[in-house]
Design a protein around this motif. Structure first.
Motif, PDB file in Angstrom:
ATOM      1  N   TRP A  75     -47.446  -3.420   1.500  1.00  0.00           N
ATOM      2  CA  TRP A  75     -46.225  -2.652   1.765  1.00  0.00           C
ATOM      3  C   TRP A  75     -45.046  -3.614   1.760  1.00  0.00           C
ATOM      4  O   TRP A  75     -45.227  -4.823   1.600  1.00  0.00           O
ATOM      5  N   GLU A 121     -39.303  -7.904  18.092  1.00  0.00           N
ATOM      6  CA  GLU A 121     -38.404  -6.810  17.691  1.00  0.00           C
ATOM      7  C   GLU A 121     -38.059  -5.865  18.839  1.00  0.00           C
ATOM      8  O   GLU A 121     -38.797  -5.740  19.812  1.00  0.00           O
ATOM      9  N   ARG A 122     -36.938  -5.164  18.646  1.00  0.00           N
ATOM     10  CA  ARG A 122     -36.503  -4.036  19.486  1.00  0.00           C
ATOM     11  C   ARG A 122     -36.484  -4.350  20.994  1.00  0.00           C
ATOM     12  O   ARG A 122     -37.064  -3.622  21.808  1.00  0.00           O
ATOM     13  N   TYR A 145     -48.448  -7.491  11.263  1.00  0.00           N
ATOM     14  CA  TYR A 145     -48.263  -6.352  12.183  1.00  0.00           C
ATOM     15  C   TYR A 145     -49.594  -5.791  12.717  1.00  0.00           C
ATOM     16  O   TYR A 145     -49.683  -4.629  13.066  1.00  0.00           O
ATOM     17  N   ASP A 177     -43.071  -0.124  17.504  1.00  0.00           N
ATOM     18  CA  ASP A 177     -41.676   0.229  17.854  1.00  0.00           C
ATOM     19  C   ASP A 177     -41.629   0.821  19.261  1.00  0.00           C
ATOM     20  O   ASP A 177     -42.497   1.613  19.628  1.00  0.00           O
ATOM     21  N   GLU A 226     -41.262   6.669  14.778  1.00  0.00           N
ATOM     22  CA  GLU A 226     -41.003   5.344  15.349  1.00  0.00           C
ATOM     23  C   GLU A 226     -39.520   5.188  15.656  1.00  0.00           C
ATOM     24  O   GLU A 226     -38.766   6.152  15.589  1.00  0.00           O
ATOM     25  N   GLY A 246     -41.028   1.896   7.003  1.00  0.00           N
ATOM     26  CA  GLY A 246     -40.686   0.472   7.030  1.00  0.00           C
ATOM     27  C   GLY A 246     -39.190   0.264   7.185  1.00  0.00           C
ATOM     28  O   GLY A 246     -38.545   0.913   8.010  1.00  0.00           O
ATOM     29  N   TRP A 247     -38.629  -0.638   6.376  1.00  0.00           N
ATOM     30  CA  TRP A 247     -37.194  -0.941   6.469  1.00  0.00           C
ATOM     31  C   TRP A 247     -36.343   0.125   5.784  1.00  0.00           C
ATOM     32  O   TRP A 247     -35.115   0.093   5.876  1.00  0.00           O
ATOM     33  N   GLN A 283     -31.462   3.490  10.888  1.00  0.00           N
ATOM     34  CA  GLN A 283     -32.620   3.851  11.712  1.00  0.00           C
ATOM     35  C   GLN A 283     -32.257   3.671  13.188  1.00  0.00           C
ATOM     36  O   GLN A 283     -31.722   2.625  13.575  1.00  0.00           O
TER      37      GLN A 283
HETATM   38  C1  GAL Z   1     -39.750  -0.454  10.786  1.00  0.00           C
HETATM   39  C2  GAL Z   1     -39.497  -0.736  12.248  1.00  0.00           C
HETATM   40  C3  GAL Z   1     -38.733  -2.030  12.334  1.00  0.00           C
HETATM   41  C4  GAL Z   1     -39.577  -3.108  11.645  1.00  0.00           C
HETATM   42  C5  GAL Z   1     -39.891  -2.706  10.229  1.00  0.00           C
HETATM   43  C6  GAL Z   1     -40.805  -3.683   9.525  1.00  0.00           C
HETATM   44  O1  GAL Z   1     -40.441   0.729  10.613  1.00  0.00           O
HETATM   45  O2  GAL Z   1     -38.766   0.304  12.819  1.00  0.00           O
HETATM   46  O3  GAL Z   1     -38.464  -2.333  13.671  1.00  0.00           O
HETATM   47  O4  GAL Z   1     -40.753  -3.287  12.359  1.00  0.00           O
HETATM   48  O5  GAL Z   1     -40.549  -1.451  10.226  1.00  0.00           O
HETATM   49  O6  GAL Z   1     -41.087  -3.249   8.232  1.00  0.00           O
END
Ligand code: GAL
Length: 338
Positions: A75, A121-122, A145, A177, A226, A246-247, A283
């Protein structure tokens, strides 16, 4: 000869006024570079805000330097070295002073949760009135991850430095998340995407906010949400979230509940107007109640730039509740809190 000091004075005055101009941020401009009070772009992604003693503290992921895709990832696993967590402070939500690195990443020990090769993160920070400590929870992960844990850190001061205590899988569950919600009665809850991001969990934290109780509830089962952000309005709870892409951005949705442990009911996209179907190319990360205002909330989101994560931007928009207490997030090119 006497003209030289006068000239220097003049130059200094001009330079000072230019600096003030560079610092001036008269309004919130979603999606634009947001300079701090030193004129440097704010670096606080996936962030959250704590209000403490008349000051707002903004904590976020430090994303710096080059972005690369993790080799062999199936991915779009783009990443930067984990830079730790930054802290900025503000009285007016417009002018942000850099307070430094609140939680530093680790450069040498590659087994450490906070090593630069990991994911931090977050971050979300709350203040515990009973212990007098500031508590930060965050998503901790390995670069693939698969670690899927929540980390916790503590400080005596809002700006840090925070001391890292370790990470857990709450009640044995995967956790990615996340957000933290602190209720009016002082209880705090950890919302986390779990079960391979398919199901959200809410878990009540212990009174010191440092660990999880067994009061852990599955919600939004198999709905793959998420980026949770939670707010309370008129005794009702609202949980904003994104889909799992994802991003890349997708449409937001929100869920409501009359008591925090549910039942939670899912609703449609609260965003309206152009690009509402991609949350305005962003997001969710946090919903901030503006202090001293009845019905003014700020919906905070990240506009990720996946191939250059340092250049990701902030999309802050007004969130208002209508007469039926339904939330609406409207695009604004530029706006002020009043
Ligand atoms: C998103 C998530 C981000 C980061 C990203 C990585 O879905 O909300 O915080 O983890 O994936 O691809």
């Amino acid at each position: 000869m006497r003209t030289v000091p006068v000239l220097w004075m003049l130059l200094l005055v001009i330079a000072a006024s230019m600096k003030t101009y560079a610092q001036a941020q008269p309004s919130i401009i979603p999606g634009e570079i947001w300079p701090d009070t030193e004129g440097k772009p704010i670096n606080a992604h996936g962030g959250g805000i704590l209000y403490y003693k008349d000051t707002y503290y903004w904590y976020g992921e430090i994303k710096k330097d080059s972005t690369w895709r993790v080799p062999g990832s199936t991915w779009e696993n783009y990443r930067v070295n984990a830079g730790g967590i930054s802290c900025y402070s503000s009285k007016d939500l417009l002018h942000w002073k850099y307070e430094g690195v609140a939680l530093a990443s680790e450069k040498t020990d590659s087994t450490a949760d906070l090593h630069i090769s990991k994911v931090i993160e977050r971050p979300k920070v709350i203040y515990n009135r009973k212990t007098g400590k500031f508590v930060m929870w965050m998503h901790i992960d390995s670069q693939d991850y698969l670690y899927a844990r929540s980390g916790v850190a503590v400080s005596d001061k809002p700006e840090g430095p925070f001391q890292y205590m370790g990470s857990v899988r709450p009640n044995g569950n995967m956790a990615r998340d996340m957000t933290i919600f602190q209720d009016d009665d002082g209880k705090a809850y950890h919302f986390y995407s779990s079960e391979e991001n398919q199901t959200m969990h809410i878990c009540e934290l212990t009174a010191d906010y440092l660990s999880h109780t067994s009061n852990d509830r599955r919600i939004l089962i198999q709905q793959a949400r998420e980026a949770p952000a939670v707010v309370k309005y008129n005794k009702r709870f609202y949980l904003f979230s994104s889909g799992c892409t994802g991003w890349s951005p997708n449409a937001a949705s929100y869920a409501t509940a009359d008591s925090i442990m549910g039942e939670w009911t899912q609703h449609q996209n609260p965003c309206q107007g152009k690009d509402a179907d991609s949350t305005f190319h962003a997001q969710s990360t946090f919903v901030l109640p503006v202090q001293g205002q009845q019905n003014i909330f700020i919906f905070m989101a990240d506009r990720w730039n996946k191939t250059d994560l340092e250049s990701s931007r902030y999309v802050w928009l007004p969130l208002i509740f209508d007469a039926e207490s339904m939330p609406h997030i409207l695009w604004k090119d530029q706006w002020t809190i009043e």
